[in-house]
Design an enzyme around this catalytic site. Structure first.
Site, PDB file in Angstrom:
ATOM      1  N   SER A  62       0.734  -1.253  -0.028  1.00  0.00           N
ATOM      2  CA  SER A  62       0.066   0.091  -0.118  1.00  0.00           C
ATOM      3  C   SER A  62       0.820   1.066  -0.120  1.00  0.00           C
ATOM      4  O   SER A  62       2.006   1.362   0.208  1.00  0.00           O
ATOM      5  CB  SER A  62      -0.945   0.068   1.199  1.00  0.00           C
ATOM      6  OG  SER A  62      -1.622  -1.072   1.148  1.00  0.00           O
ATOM      7  N   GLN A  63       0.195   2.520  -0.528  1.00  0.00           N
ATOM      8  CA  GLN A  63       1.032   3.707  -0.349  1.00  0.00           C
ATOM      9  C   GLN A  63       1.118   3.909   0.937  1.00  0.00           C
ATOM     10  O   GLN A  63       0.511   3.836   1.835  1.00  0.00           O
ATOM     11  CB  GLN A  63      -0.111   4.761  -0.964  1.00  0.00           C
ATOM     12  CG  GLN A  63       0.203   6.317  -0.865  1.00  0.00           C
ATOM     13  CD  GLN A  63      -0.828   7.082  -1.054  1.00  0.00           C
ATOM     14  OE1 GLN A  63      -2.032   6.843  -0.751  1.00  0.00           O
ATOM     15  NE2 GLN A  63      -0.622   8.309  -1.926  1.00  0.00           N
TER      16      GLN A  63
END
Ligand code: SAH
Length: 217
Positions: A62-63
Site C-alpha cells: 500500500s501507499q
C-alpha cells in the site's frame, strides 16, 4: 548506516505530516521501519515513492500515506492484540508490531506470507504470527481483538470480523466496489454487539479481498 534514511525522513515529512498525519508514534514507526526491505529488488529505487508498488501475485504494497492513515485510525496505545487481514509484503504488519503488543496476520498467498515472515524476522519482530488462509473468517482461536485492519477492498464488512472485535475495539476496512472504496472505521462501543459507531475516513483504492465473506475469486 541505512542509506535510505534521508529518503524515509522525506517521505514522512512530504507524504504524511503535510497531509495531516499527527500521531507521533505512527510517524516515529514510519521513520524507523525500512520500507525498502519489503520491496522487490527491481523496484528498490521507488521504495519511498508516494504510491503502491507491485509485490508479486498481482498484489501491491500500500501507499505509505494509506498505511499511516489506517494505522492512525486504529489509535493503538501499545498493549493491543491486533488482527491484520492481507499481510502482503508485511510492511503494514511491521508498523503494527512496533505499535501494539501482538499482531496476528492472515495472507491468502503462501509465497507472500513466506517473504513477509523473512523480512519481519530480519528486523527482529517476534510478536507477529502470520497464517496462510482466508482472512474473511477472522482468527477465531485468537479472538477477540482490540484492533482489526483489513488491507484489501471488501464488498461489505465480513460478519466474523465484527464478531471478533473486543468491546472498545476498532475495525478499519475499505468497503465498496472493485474499483473504488470508502475507508470505514467501526468502533464497538460496549459489550452489546449492536452498539457500533461507523465513521467514513474517505475514498481509497485497494486490491480485492477474496474469500468467503469477500469477493468470490
Ligand atoms: N498491507 C499489505 C497490503 C497487501 S495488498 C502491504 O502493504 O503490503 C492486500 C493483500 O490482501 C494481498 O496480499 C492479498 O493476497 C491479500 N488478501 C486478499 N484477500 C484475502 C483474504 N481473504 N485473506 C487473506 N489475505 C487476503
Amino acid at each position: 548506516m541505512d542509506r535510505y534514511r534521508s529518503r524515509r525522513q522525506k517521505m514522512v515529512d512530504s507524504q504524511l505530516r503535510s497531509r495531516g498525519i499527527r500521531n507521533v508514534e505512527v510517524l516515529r514507526a514510519m521513520e524507523k521501519i525500512p520500507r525498502h526491505l519489503f520491496i522487490d529488488e527491481g523496484l528498490l529505487d521507488r521504495s519511498y515513492s508516494d504510491g503502491p508498488l507491485p509485490i508479486g501475485e498481482r498484489q501491491t504494497i500500500s501507499q505509505p500515506y494509506m498505511v499511516a492513515l489506517m494505522t492512525e485510525a486504529l489509535a493503538l496505545q501499545g498493549g493491543e492484540k491486533v488482527l491484520e487481514i492481507g499481510t502482503g509484503s508485511g510492511y503494514q504488519t511491521a508498523i503494527l508490531a512496533e505499535l501494539a503488543d501482538r499482531v496476528l496476520s492472515i495472507e491468502r498467498f503462501a509465497s507472500l506470507a513466506t517473504k513477509a515472515r523473512k523480512a519481519l524476522e530480519s528486523l527482529n519482530y517476534y510478536n507477529v504470527l502470520i497464517r496462510v488462509g482466508d482472512g474473511t473468517y477472522g482468527w477465531t482461536e485468537e479472538a477477540p481483538f482490540d484492533a482489526i485492519i483489513v488491507t484489501a477492498g471488501a464488498p461489505d464488512v465480513p460478519e466474523p470480523l465484527k464478531k471478533q472485535l473486543a468491546p472498545k475495539g476498532r475495525l478499519v476496512i475499505p468497503v465498496g466496489d472493485r474499483h473504488v472504496q470508502t475507508l470505514l472505521r467501526f468502533t464497538r462501543l460496549s459489550e452489546d454487539p449492536g452498539d457500533i459507531r461507523t465513521e467514513d475516513l474517505g475514498g481509497c483504492r485497494f486490491v480485492d479481498l477474496i474469500g468467503e465473506y469477500g469477493w468470490k475469486g
